[in-house]
Design an enzyme around this catalytic site. Structure first.
Site, short mmCIF file in Angstrom:
data_model
loop_
_atom_site.label_atom_id
_atom_site.label_comp_id
_atom_site.label_asym_id
_atom_site.label_seq_id
_atom_site.Cartn_x
_atom_site.Cartn_y
_atom_site.Cartn_z
N GLY A 19 0.78 -1.23 0.00
CA GLY A 19 0.00 0.00 0.00
C GLY A 19 0.81 1.28 0.00
O GLY A 19 0.31 2.33 0.42
N LYS A 44 3.87 -8.30 -13.28
CA LYS A 44 3.52 -8.56 -11.89
C LYS A 44 3.63 -10.07 -11.72
O LYS A 44 2.69 -10.81 -11.99
CB LYS A 44 2.08 -8.08 -11.61
N ALA A 124 5.45 -8.08 -5.06
CA ALA A 124 4.25 -8.09 -4.21
C ALA A 124 4.61 -7.62 -2.81
O ALA A 124 5.64 -8.01 -2.27
CB ALA A 124 3.66 -9.50 -4.16
#
Length: 230
Positions: A19, A44, A124
């Protein structure tokens, strides 16, 4: 005949936490790189968390990276592992009955470098996010062996998180090529003092500063790209 095309530029983007704006930075970096490279693409390797978008289960980070790319690649290359649950990858993988294979992720990234001139790989979570019971995002970064861009989310605690992450990156023998300061908390006190401290201590160039915005536009962000990325 040997392919004389130079090997594609490739960069690994990590963050001080989840975040903190890794996808924003990754997409902005793709736009910046597109000014110097004809074919840019995002990757990703592991995405956890999907929602129904246009009738298909998809991950919003993956879609953002694809939207910022200048060329299309097979989805199994730019997002080899797509997991339904928005939890830590090792938990999401276990729930889905999936085993994350770092060797396969590296092979996908290498394949992308034959299809594009620049590849931005977004990790990630934070640098040491678990991918399995025994491997982490740091193991993936080490296997990829790419220069690392660190996204620092400016909020209370970020100095500790940034220094620890930089230390972990270098402990893996990787190059911290630069960092981005992202103002994620508008109420944070002494933000400029925090940036000044990190400028001194991270021993890597500050490539961009992102002001706090409710709906940031990655195309509007300005990067001070290293010469070797141009």
């Amino acid at each position: 005949m040997t392919d004389a095309r130079p090997k594609a530029l490739s960069i690994f983007v990590t963050g001080t936490d989840t975040g903190v704006g890794k996808t924003l930075v990754s997409t902005a970096l793709l736009h910046a790189l597109a000014k110097h490279h004809a074919r840019v693409v995002g990757m990703k390797p592991v995405a956890a968390g999907t929602e129904l978008i246009n009738g298909v289960q998809a991950n919003e980070d993956v879609l953002a990276l694809r939207a910022a790319a200048t060329c299309s690649v097979p989805p199994e290359l730019d997002n080899p592992v797509l997991l339904p649950d928005p939890v830590s990858p090792h938990i999401a993988a276990a729930r889905a009955g999936v085993q994350i294979d770092i060797g396969h992720l590296v092979a996908c990234q290498r394949a992308l470098t034959t299809l594009a001139d620049a590849v931005v790989v977004e990790g990630a979570g934070g640098f040491l996010v678990p991918l399995s019971a025994t491997e982490t995002g740091a193991d993936l970064a080490q296997a990829l062996d790419l220069p690392v861009l660190l996204v620092v989310g400016l909020r209370l605690g970020c100095l500790n998180h940034a220094l620890l992450t930089a230390e972990a990156i270098r402990a893996r023998g990787l190059t911290l090529a630069g960092w981005v300061a992202n103002h994620v908390d508008a109420s944070m006190l002494a933000q400029e003092d925090n940036i000044a401290f990190l400028r001194q201590k991270l021993q890597a160039p500050l490539l961009a500063t992102i002001p706090y915005q409710s709906t940031p536009d990655p195309r509007a962000l300005t990067f001070n790209l290293p010469q070797t990325w141009q």
